[in-house]
Write a protein that holds these residues in place. Structure first.
Motif, PDB file in Angstrom:
ATOM      1  N   ARG A 145     -28.371 -28.363  13.064  1.00  0.00           N
ATOM      2  CA  ARG A 145     -28.467 -29.253  12.880  1.00  0.00           C
ATOM      3  C   ARG A 145     -28.050 -30.164  11.966  1.00  0.00           C
ATOM      4  NH1 ARG A 145     -34.231 -30.946  12.591  1.00  0.00           N
ATOM      5  NH2 ARG A 145     -33.118 -30.701  10.131  1.00  0.00           N
ATOM      6  N   ASN A 146     -28.516 -29.218  11.101  1.00  0.00           N
ATOM      7  CA  ASN A 146     -28.296 -29.629   9.053  1.00  0.00           C
ATOM      8  C   ASN A 146     -26.563 -29.565   8.658  1.00  0.00           C
ATOM      9  OD1 ASN A 146     -31.140 -29.897   8.753  1.00  0.00           O
ATOM     10  ND2 ASN A 146     -31.196 -27.847   7.275  1.00  0.00           N
ATOM     11  N   LEU A 147     -26.231 -28.669   9.457  1.00  0.00           N
ATOM     12  CA  LEU A 147     -24.428 -28.700   9.911  1.00  0.00           C
ATOM     13  C   LEU A 147     -23.989 -30.162  10.376  1.00  0.00           C
ATOM     14  CD1 LEU A 147     -23.958 -25.154   9.723  1.00  0.00           C
ATOM     15  CD2 LEU A 147     -23.062 -26.745   7.811  1.00  0.00           C
ATOM     16  N   PHE A 148     -24.287 -29.914  11.295  1.00  0.00           N
ATOM     17  CA  PHE A 148     -24.233 -31.359  11.858  1.00  0.00           C
ATOM     18  C   PHE A 148     -24.160 -32.603  10.801  1.00  0.00           C
ATOM     19  CE2 PHE A 148     -23.992 -29.350  16.555  1.00  0.00           C
ATOM     20  CZ  PHE A 148     -23.229 -29.956  16.435  1.00  0.00           C
ATOM     21  N   ASP A 149     -25.873 -32.747  10.866  1.00  0.00           N
ATOM     22  CA  ASP A 149     -26.175 -33.348  10.155  1.00  0.00           C
ATOM     23  C   ASP A 149     -25.290 -34.248   8.484  1.00  0.00           C
ATOM     24  OD1 ASP A 149     -28.278 -34.414  11.257  1.00  0.00           O
ATOM     25  OD2 ASP A 149     -29.735 -33.434  10.267  1.00  0.00           O
ATOM     26  N   ALA A 150     -24.866 -33.188   8.270  1.00  0.00           N
ATOM     27  CA  ALA A 150     -23.853 -32.801   6.528  1.00  0.00           C
ATOM     28  C   ALA A 150     -22.355 -33.242   7.164  1.00  0.00           C
ATOM     29  CB  ALA A 150     -23.959 -31.783   6.389  1.00  0.00           C
ATOM     30  N   GLY A 151     -22.171 -33.861   8.341  1.00  0.00           N
ATOM     31  CA  GLY A 151     -20.879 -34.499   8.924  1.00  0.00           C
ATOM     32  C   GLY A 151     -19.956 -32.695   9.192  1.00  0.00           C
ATOM     33  N   SER A 152     -20.225 -31.372   9.097  1.00  0.00           N
ATOM     34  CA  SER A 152     -19.731 -30.551   9.240  1.00  0.00           C
ATOM     35  C   SER A 152     -19.961 -29.985  11.453  1.00  0.00           C
ATOM     36  CB  SER A 152     -20.252 -29.131   8.450  1.00  0.00           C
ATOM     37  OG  SER A 152     -19.937 -29.420   7.184  1.00  0.00           O
ATOM     38  N   HIS A 153     -19.504 -30.857  11.564  1.00  0.00           N
ATOM     39  CA  HIS A 153     -18.848 -30.516  13.478  1.00  0.00           C
ATOM     40  C   HIS A 153     -18.729 -29.118  14.018  1.00  0.00           C
ATOM     41  CE1 HIS A 153     -19.656 -35.208  12.974  1.00  0.00           C
ATOM     42  NE2 HIS A 153     -20.762 -34.554  13.247  1.00  0.00           N
ATOM     43  N   GLY A 154     -17.629 -29.202  13.584  1.00  0.00           N
ATOM     44  CA  GLY A 154     -17.064 -27.606  13.664  1.00  0.00           C
ATOM     45  C   GLY A 154     -17.436 -26.376  13.364  1.00  0.00           C
ATOM     46  N   LEU A 155     -18.233 -26.687  11.717  1.00  0.00           N
ATOM     47  CA  LEU A 155     -18.327 -25.455  11.329  1.00  0.00           C
ATOM     48  C   LEU A 155     -20.020 -25.685  12.629  1.00  0.00           C
ATOM     49  CD1 LEU A 155     -18.177 -23.554   9.161  1.00  0.00           C
ATOM     50  CD2 LEU A 155     -18.962 -24.532   7.119  1.00  0.00           C
ATOM     51  N   ALA A 156     -20.355 -26.307  12.398  1.00  0.00           N
ATOM     52  CA  ALA A 156     -21.879 -25.811  13.366  1.00  0.00           C
ATOM     53  C   ALA A 156     -21.712 -25.460  14.618  1.00  0.00           C
ATOM     54  CB  ALA A 156     -22.399 -27.672  13.483  1.00  0.00           C
ATOM     55  N   LEU A 157     -20.553 -25.792  15.543  1.00  0.00           N
ATOM     56  CA  LEU A 157     -20.272 -25.750  16.740  1.00  0.00           C
ATOM     57  C   LEU A 157     -20.613 -24.357  16.779  1.00  0.00           C
ATOM     58  CD1 LEU A 157     -18.028 -28.615  18.388  1.00  0.00           C
ATOM     59  CD2 LEU A 157     -20.709 -27.481  18.836  1.00  0.00           C
ATOM     60  N   ALA A 158     -19.361 -23.933  15.892  1.00  0.00           N
ATOM     61  CA  ALA A 158     -18.639 -22.723  15.404  1.00  0.00           C
ATOM     62  C   ALA A 158     -19.726 -21.680  15.076  1.00  0.00           C
ATOM     63  CB  ALA A 158     -18.103 -21.693  14.301  1.00  0.00           C
TER      64      ALA A 158
END
Length: 148
Positions: A106-119
């Motif tokens: 969730r924190n990665l998504f919130d930081a705008g790192s959507h691709g990294l979060a999904l990975a």
């Protein structure tokens, strides 16, 4: 035939007394595992905007250890009945942290790192399952070689 209420109460009390040692060892093991996980997060902190390598490493390591542990206690030796709840459920359950994994995603998504979060969200469970399977298989191979 119905069971008298006093017998039901006695059965419940016996059941609670029988479960008490299991609950106690799970709690003790969970405290030890959570302490080890916390120590790992202090040794290798994740920057606010960084990839959560520590959580990933802790989860993979804990899953690998459970693979080795389960082979040993189910296929090699008979363990005391409280070993599995203490170590498997308590220590390794407290050490691995799939709740932090979800927060990290969730924190990665919130930081705008959507691709990294999904990975990260995809790699963690796959790597964890792979670690259990690889460790269990390797343990069986080692044990089979030692017996030959």
């Amino acid at each position: 035939m119905t069971v008298p209420p006093t017998e039901v109460l006695r059965g419940r009390r016996r059941s609670r007394r029988a479960a008490a040692p299991v609950v106690a060892v799970v709690a003790l093991g969970g405290g030890a595992g959570a302490t080890a996980r916390y120590a790992a997060s202090l040794w290798w902190p994740t920057p606010a905007d960084g990839f959560p390598w520590t959580t990933l490493g802790v989860n993979i390591t804990g899953c690998a250890v459970i693979g080795v542990f389960m082979v040993i206690i189910t296929e090699v030796r008979t363990a005391h009945p409280l070993v599995r709840p203490f170590f498997g459920t308590g220590v390794l359950g407290g050490f691995t942290t799939f709740s932090t994994y979800a927060v990290d995603g969730r924190n990665l998504f919130d930081a705008g790192s959507h691709g990294l979060a999904l990975a990260y969200l995809a790699v963690t469970p796959l790597a964890a399952l792979g670690a259990v399977w690889t460790a269990a298989s390797a343990t069986r191979r080692v044990l089979n070689r030692r017996q030959s």
